[in-house]
Scaffold this motif. Sequence first.
Motif, PDB file in Angstrom:
ATOM      1  N   MET A 147       0.815  -1.211   0.000  1.00 23.01           N
ATOM      2  CA  MET A 147       0.000   0.000   0.000  1.00 23.01           C
ATOM      3  C   MET A 147       0.849   1.261   0.000  1.00 23.01           C
ATOM      4  O   MET A 147       0.385   2.326  -0.394  1.00 23.01           O
ATOM      5  N   VAL A 175      -8.975  -1.461  -0.676  1.00 18.18           N
ATOM      6  CA  VAL A 175      -8.173  -0.398  -0.070  1.00 18.18           C
ATOM      7  C   VAL A 175      -8.687   0.972  -0.497  1.00 18.18           C
ATOM      8  O   VAL A 175      -8.983   1.203  -1.671  1.00 18.18           O
ATOM      9  N   GLY A 231      -8.576   5.508   0.789  1.00 16.45           N
ATOM     10  CA  GLY A 231      -7.756   6.538   1.404  1.00 16.45           C
ATOM     11  C   GLY A 231      -7.972   6.602   2.909  1.00 16.45           C
ATOM     12  O   GLY A 231      -9.101   6.584   3.386  1.00 16.45           O
ATOM     13  N   ARG A 232      -6.870   6.697   3.637  1.00 18.20           N
ATOM     14  CA  ARG A 232      -6.945   6.799   5.095  1.00 18.20           C
ATOM     15  C   ARG A 232      -7.244   8.241   5.510  1.00 18.20           C
ATOM     16  O   ARG A 232      -6.796   9.195   4.868  1.00 18.20           O
ATOM     17  N   ASP A 252      -6.124  10.915  -6.393  1.00 14.81           N
ATOM     18  CA  ASP A 252      -5.093  10.056  -6.962  1.00 14.81           C
ATOM     19  C   ASP A 252      -5.256   9.943  -8.481  1.00 14.81           C
ATOM     20  O   ASP A 252      -6.345   9.662  -8.983  1.00 14.81           O
ATOM     21  N   GLY A 312     -12.184   4.266   5.546  1.00 13.20           N
ATOM     22  CA  GLY A 312     -11.360   4.404   4.347  1.00 13.20           C
ATOM     23  C   GLY A 312     -12.237   4.787   3.180  1.00 13.20           C
ATOM     24  O   GLY A 312     -13.299   4.183   2.966  1.00 13.20           O
ATOM     25  N   LEU A 338      -9.618   7.894  -2.733  1.00 12.63           N
ATOM     26  CA  LEU A 338      -8.155   7.832  -2.833  1.00 12.63           C
ATOM     27  C   LEU A 338      -7.603   9.209  -3.181  1.00 12.63           C
ATOM     28  O   LEU A 338      -7.542   9.603  -4.338  1.00 12.63           O
ATOM     29  N   LYS A 395      -3.031   5.090   2.766  1.00 11.24           N
ATOM     30  CA  LYS A 395      -4.119   4.172   2.425  1.00 11.24           C
ATOM     31  C   LYS A 395      -4.419   3.264   3.606  1.00 11.24           C
ATOM     32  O   LYS A 395      -3.603   3.086   4.508  1.00 11.24           O
TER      33      LYS A 395
END
Length: 420
Positions: free
Chosen positions: A61, A113, A115-116, A183, A405, A408, A413
């Motif tokens: 990641m 997955v 985006g954090r 992203d 999450g 992105l 991530k």
Amino acid sequence: MRLRKKVKAGALQFVLFMGAVIAVLLMTFVLLHNIHQLFDKKTTKVVEVVKKADMGIQYAMGQNLQNNVPTTLGLGLDDGIEVTMTKSYWGIFETYRAESKFKKIQFSKVALVGGRLENDFPALYLKDNDRPMIIAGSAKITGSAYLPKQGIRPGGISGRFYQFQTPVYGSTHESSKTLPQVDGGFKTNLKQMMMDDKVNSSVEQLRFKPNLVAANSFESPTQFMYGDVLRFSEGELKGNIVVKARGSITIGKGCAIQDVVFVAPKIMVEDGFTGRLQALATEEIQVGKKAYLRYPSALVVDRGDEPNPKNRRIPHILIQDGAIINGVVGYFGTHEDNVLYPQIKVSEKALIQGEVYCEKALELKGTVLGKVATDSFIAMENGSIYQNHLFNGNIDATKLTAEYGGLLLNSDKTVVKWMY
């Protein structure tokens, strides 16, 4: 005088029998001990193989892996375990498939997955368009806010003035002329999915029929369904399935949907529907009253540089009263035309737990528990248009879990969901 005593043959046989039993028991104990040691070693190795798959996903990641290209990772441990990672996209999210192997022991794992959340993420990021923001009615912002240089001030619409003491219940910062960047790989993949409406004969296809029941694991190749106008009233779709239509897709409340991606110019989710899905459209998405989309769901319209029709007045994304969206709601459009209607409208009593990202105008009358990033606000009241007004909408960043999450962005991530 020497005494002689004869031992009976039966006693001797008994002694020999007991000796044989003891020998068998000793051999059994030795064998069990060796098997136990072998089992312990194998169990330990299986656990190491599983852990290595998790390590591979966490490591990958943070790397810039090529899309759909298997990559063997060197994790710095000389333990003989080989880990191969494959990155791809599933709707607006990324997927990472880890395959770890040691001799005949193999293990695979697929992670969805997103985006954090950054530390102290803002409740609101409003792009600086050289005009102030007006907050009115029962609107409320809880959490930090990035605002235009001209700031924010209380106001009123049709006699309904701002009800609270301070415009923002949190710290304020100055925003820039651009929104937080998304992203690049995500946007490229999104455009490719929406533009490619040709039937791919090389992939496995599902044929549409009423009451269709289909499930596909994310360990298997993606299954595709194509059509012109598709309506799902009953049946069940689950897993690694993409549904694409040239015209429109309608999803009724009698259809059970889990993790499926829908792609079409127009997508309608009917009143009362409950499920988990991603809807990707080029023109319009409507979510009916009291619909419930489980996390992680996504509603995204991407117009690109396509100009909007001048006579259009309805939003590109409409979330109706009582609807609950757990995940991402996003509008993307680089067109420069100035339109006097909202691209995203969140109606009263509608709730979004996650985030809203809008590259044009947002009309927020419902509630966002999470974060909002938008080019501008707009309020449509009594036939009048109020630009850069937030009227009756509620944004609260404190109510979103730290494990969330989502979209992105150019940030860290996190694993959104383990796929099956």
